[in-house]
Design a protein around this motif. Structure first.
Motif, PDB file in Angstrom:
ATOM      1  N   ASN A  56       0.822  -1.216   0.000  1.00  0.00           N
ATOM      2  CA  ASN A  56       0.000   0.000   0.000  1.00  0.00           C
ATOM      3  C   ASN A  56       0.852   1.260   0.000  1.00  0.00           C
ATOM      4  O   ASN A  56       0.494   2.259  -0.630  1.00  0.00           O
ATOM      5  CB  ASN A  56      -0.940   0.001   1.213  1.00  0.00           C
ATOM      6  CG  ASN A  56      -2.179  -0.841   0.986  1.00  0.00           C
ATOM      7  OD1 ASN A  56      -2.782  -0.793  -0.079  1.00  0.00           O
ATOM      8  ND2 ASN A  56      -2.559  -1.626   1.973  1.00  0.00           N
ATOM      9  N   ARG A  88       0.593   4.148  -3.031  1.00  0.00           N
ATOM     10  CA  ARG A  88       0.360   5.581  -2.835  1.00  0.00           C
ATOM     11  C   ARG A  88       1.521   6.397  -3.378  1.00  0.00           C
ATOM     12  O   ARG A  88       1.330   7.483  -3.935  1.00  0.00           O
ATOM     13  CB  ARG A  88       0.158   5.896  -1.354  1.00  0.00           C
ATOM     14  CG  ARG A  88      -1.014   5.213  -0.696  1.00  0.00           C
ATOM     15  CD  ARG A  88      -2.305   5.352  -1.456  1.00  0.00           C
ATOM     16  NE  ARG A  88      -2.678   6.729  -1.726  1.00  0.00           N
ATOM     17  CZ  ARG A  88      -3.687   7.085  -2.483  1.00  0.00           C
ATOM     18  NH1 ARG A  88      -4.421   6.169  -3.091  1.00  0.00           N
ATOM     19  NH2 ARG A  88      -3.977   8.346  -2.677  1.00  0.00           N
ATOM     20  N   VAL A 132      -1.779  -6.858  -4.294  1.00  0.00           N
ATOM     21  CA  VAL A 132      -2.702  -6.595  -3.189  1.00  0.00           C
ATOM     22  C   VAL A 132      -3.990  -7.392  -3.381  1.00  0.00           C
ATOM     23  O   VAL A 132      -4.505  -8.005  -2.441  1.00  0.00           O
ATOM     24  CB  VAL A 132      -2.993  -5.086  -3.080  1.00  0.00           C
ATOM     25  CG1 VAL A 132      -4.117  -4.831  -2.082  1.00  0.00           C
ATOM     26  CG2 VAL A 132      -1.746  -4.322  -2.662  1.00  0.00           C
ATOM     27  N   GLN A 173      -5.103  -0.603   6.604  1.00  0.00           N
ATOM     28  CA  GLN A 173      -3.750  -0.334   6.103  1.00  0.00           C
ATOM     29  C   GLN A 173      -3.751   0.800   5.087  1.00  0.00           C
ATOM     30  O   GLN A 173      -2.870   1.664   5.100  1.00  0.00           O
ATOM     31  CB  GLN A 173      -3.170  -1.611   5.478  1.00  0.00           C
ATOM     32  CG  GLN A 173      -2.865  -2.708   6.479  1.00  0.00           C
ATOM     33  CD  GLN A 173      -1.942  -2.232   7.586  1.00  0.00           C
ATOM     34  OE1 GLN A 173      -0.910  -1.616   7.329  1.00  0.00           O
ATOM     35  NE2 GLN A 173      -2.319  -2.503   8.816  1.00  0.00           N
ATOM     36  N   ARG A 174      -4.747   0.815   4.190  1.00  0.00           N
ATOM     37  CA  ARG A 174      -4.832   1.923   3.225  1.00  0.00           C
ATOM     38  C   ARG A 174      -5.084   3.248   3.937  1.00  0.00           C
ATOM     39  O   ARG A 174      -4.533   4.287   3.553  1.00  0.00           O
ATOM     40  CB  ARG A 174      -5.937   1.642   2.205  1.00  0.00           C
ATOM     41  CG  ARG A 174      -5.626   0.500   1.260  1.00  0.00           C
ATOM     42  CD  ARG A 174      -6.556   0.521   0.062  1.00  0.00           C
ATOM     43  NE  ARG A 174      -7.948   0.343   0.445  1.00  0.00           N
ATOM     44  CZ  ARG A 174      -8.565  -0.826   0.506  1.00  0.00           C
ATOM     45  NH1 ARG A 174      -7.919  -1.939   0.213  1.00  0.00           N
ATOM     46  NH2 ARG A 174      -9.846  -0.905   0.847  1.00  0.00           N
TER      47      ARG A 174
END
Length: 666
Positions: free
Chosen positions: A260, A264, A311, A376-377
């Motif tokens: 993650n 990003r 993911v 987590q995101r």
């Protein structure tokens, strides 16, 4: 290879390596901070939404209970063979037949008996009416839960949009407060990814965490209560599976977090790349670099695609494993319940109700595995947003700040000024750091001292890169010097109120900043309440009035973003008109006539000589014609003052200015 192979290559052009932050214990203080700051103002709407979601999540249990009533109380199915002649209950483990006696299994099947008119069930009186009442109750239940769901969705939208709006406003306000050092190091595209993409991600993941968490907790608590009430041993079987879920998630948590972070970071690099290439479209097309830019963009998209696939692969793998555990548990409970039905310890309707509750119970458990990805995101997005919100503002007002004196009576004095840009212009945020050591910075200005009496003009000259623009930025307090001081009427620039300073100083940058809008709106940007007459006078002073009148809608003419419909000289004149409209006490000009022809430049110089009578001006120019109109001339070389004096004095020194004068007057 994408799913199970080694980590793929990410070191592409326009994507610096990701340096992950050091773990600082628990992340709950970060979550609680954003919930308290952005969700708490909408607490009542959020609480109502969560209550409605909790009620609506029990819809399946209510429908299952209605099904149980139908089976047990209306469609009463009981076999005449269920009890033997002595009234003894048969066990599931009893032998199917007596080898010495007649066969125990019925020779005639149940379907044949029904055809023969044998009664196989004893229904209560008025069973049809009761069934109709239950059908009406079922329809009302559907309508009730549908209404609750719509009300919850409405509250959800209000809270979600409110959180995103407040967060974006705070991000925009913070970006406006940050210094030029930050903006020079951070590309506009990456800032856009913070304000738009990361903020939206925070809103979506935060709401998903609270609403879906409420939904799952409500379903799990209700389902567990039903199992404990109906058959506690079935609840124990379901509880034994829970630790396996926790163990499976814990083993994948580090990998999920790392991927993650990479996603990003790649997303921010994509924003930066697109923003940069849009600004450089002329150069890309002029040099036919479209294929190369397509390849660079494709590499970043492919990098994002591979991480996203990983993911999704981890998520689907966990879901499949969790689904297998859920099915095994459901099968165990079904077999045990079936035995109880055959033994007569449980009715068929009750078994259907328990089985439905068990299946429904494991659905939120599976959703909890997806909420781990949401968490987590959310963590990654919050860290990136907090990286901007927590950035220290370099230029702030002193607690004892005073107003800038107007008019300036004594002048400006610069004493032993020194300035060095930080390493790589800025200590970048964590996900934008470079693994390479920073390049040692070189001093831009060193021990610069001079004075500008009130009502006089100073022209700063020098070769490119000698620090002229940096010096002007420090005079307008866009940078803070590491050494030395700047005094206006004896008051340190750091002690002057920032708002009063910006209102009294007119800055005309070398690259004109033009906004989308009309000519009138651009000229009056620094003074929105200016009258039409004031706007036209400023345009006349900048030699723009005649040009504007030739346009179809004159001052209401719309110009494109960054002044795309204007020439370089027209943009510079518009920027000059904007500064002159504010009637500044100090006018700072950064080579603002470099794109003008000689005739227009001469007219602007003559106009400035008239309207700036008694005003203080500091300008950067390489035109001797402009320098000759100034009271003093300062020549910078490698950050040092090499020449300072009047036009005649510098000609006698036979230095940089003398050579430049000879070149431009030959």
């Amino acid at each position: 290879m994408i799913f199970n192979g080694p980590d793929h290559h990410r070191n592409y052009q326009y994507r610096p390596p990701l340096i992950r932050p050091k773990e600082k214990g628990t992340d709950w203080p970060l979550y609680l901070r954003f919930i308290r700051q952005y969700a708490w103002p909408y607490r009542w709407s959020l609480i109502i939404c969560m209550i409605l979601v909790a009620i609506n999540s029990n819809y399946v249990y209510v429908i299952s209970y209605l099904s149980r009533l139908v089976v047990d109380n209306i469609l009463v199915i009981s076999s005449s063979e269920a009890v033997d002649e002595q009234g003894a209950r048969r066990s599931i483990t009893a032998p199917d037949r007596d080898l010495e006696g007649p066969p125990s299994r019925p020779v005639v099947g149940m379907g044949k008996k029904i055809d023969m008119g044998v009664t196989t069930s004893v229904r209560p009186p008025e069973a049809g009416r009761k069934l109709l009442l239950l059908a009406i109750c079922y329809m009302l239940t559907q309508c009730c839960f549908n209404t609750i769901g719509r009300l919850a969705a409405r509250r959800h939208i209000v809270v979600a949009q409110g959180i995103m709006g407040r967060l974006r406003e705070d991000m925009h306000r913070k970006v406006m407060e940050l210094s030029m050092s930050y903006h020079q190091a951070m590309s506009p595209g990456r800032l856009l990814s913070r304000i738009l993409s990361d903020v939206e991600s925070v809103q979506l993941e935060m709401m998903a965490l609270m609403i879906s968490g409420t939904h799952c907790c409500s379903m799990i608590l209700t389902g567990t209560a039903i199992l404990l009430f109906v058959e506690w041993r079935m609840a124990i079987v379901a509880a034994l599976v829970m630790p396996l879920y926790a163990w499976m998630y814990h083993t994948k948590r580090p990998r999920i977090r790392a991927l993650n972070q990479e996603l990003r970071h790649t997303n921010a690099c994509l924003y930066g790349l697109v923003s940069q290439k849009i600004d450089a479209m002329k150069a890309i097309q002029a040099y036919a670099r479209e294929p190369g830019e397509e390849l660079a963009f494709h590499r970043l998209v492919a990098c994002f695609f591979r991480d996203a696939l990983k993911v999704q692969w981890i998520s689907s793998t966990l879901s499949c494993k969790a689904g297998i555990l859920a099915h095994l548990c459901n099968c165990t409970i079904f077999l045990y319940g079936g035995k109880m039905v055959l033994d007569g310890d449980m009715t068929l309707g009750r078994l259907i109700f328990v089985q439905s509750a068990t299946v429904t119970l494991f659905q939120p458990v599976l959703e909890f595995s997806h909420l781990s990805f949401v968490l987590q995101r959310l963590r990654i997005s919050l860290l990136r947003v907090a990286g901007v919100l927590d950035r220290e503002v370099e230029i702030t007002d002193d607690p004892n700040a005073v107003e800038l004196p107007r008019p300036i009576r004594h002048g400006i004095e610069v004493r032993n000024l020194a300035f060095t840009y930080p390493a790589a212009k800025l200590s970048r945020e964590v996900d934008e750091s470079s693994a390479e050591p920073p390049i040692p910075p070189e001093p831009v200005l060193r021990d610069v001292s001079f004075s500008v009496p009130a009502g006089t003009w100073l022209c700063i000259m020098g070769a490119s890169g000698c620090g002229k623009t940096t010096l002007l930025h420090m005079l307008s307090r866009l940078y803070v010097p590491q050494k030395g001081e700047i005094l206006i009427d004896g008051i340190d620039l750091q002690k002057i109120n920032l708002l009063s300073l910006r209102k009294a100083v007119g800055v005309v940058p070398q690259e004109a900043q033009i906004f989308s809008g009309s000519m009138k709106e651009n000229i009056s940007y620094g003074f929105p309440d200016a009258s039409n007459e004031q706007i036209m006078n400023a345009a006349k002073a900048a030699q723009m009035h005649d040009f504007i009148l030739e346009m179809k809608t004159q001052y209401e003419t719309l110009i494109g973003q960054k002044g795309a419909s204007l020439s370089g000289g027209q943009r510079q004149r518009l920027s000059l008109a904007r500064a002159l409209l504010t009637d500044p006490e100090l006018l700072i000009l950064d080579d603002c006539t470099s794109a003008l022809d000689a005739n227009t430049e001469r007219k602007i110089q003559e106009t400035l000589a008239q309207i700036l009578v008694g005003k203080t001006a500091i300008m950067v120019s390489q035109r001797v014609s402009m320098a000759m109109r100034c009271h003093k001339i300062l020549v910078l070389e490698d950050g040092l003052v090499k020449e300072y004096g009047t036009h005649r004095e510098l000609l006698q020194k036979h230095g940089f200015y003398s050579k430049l004068f000879s070149q431009q007057t030959e």
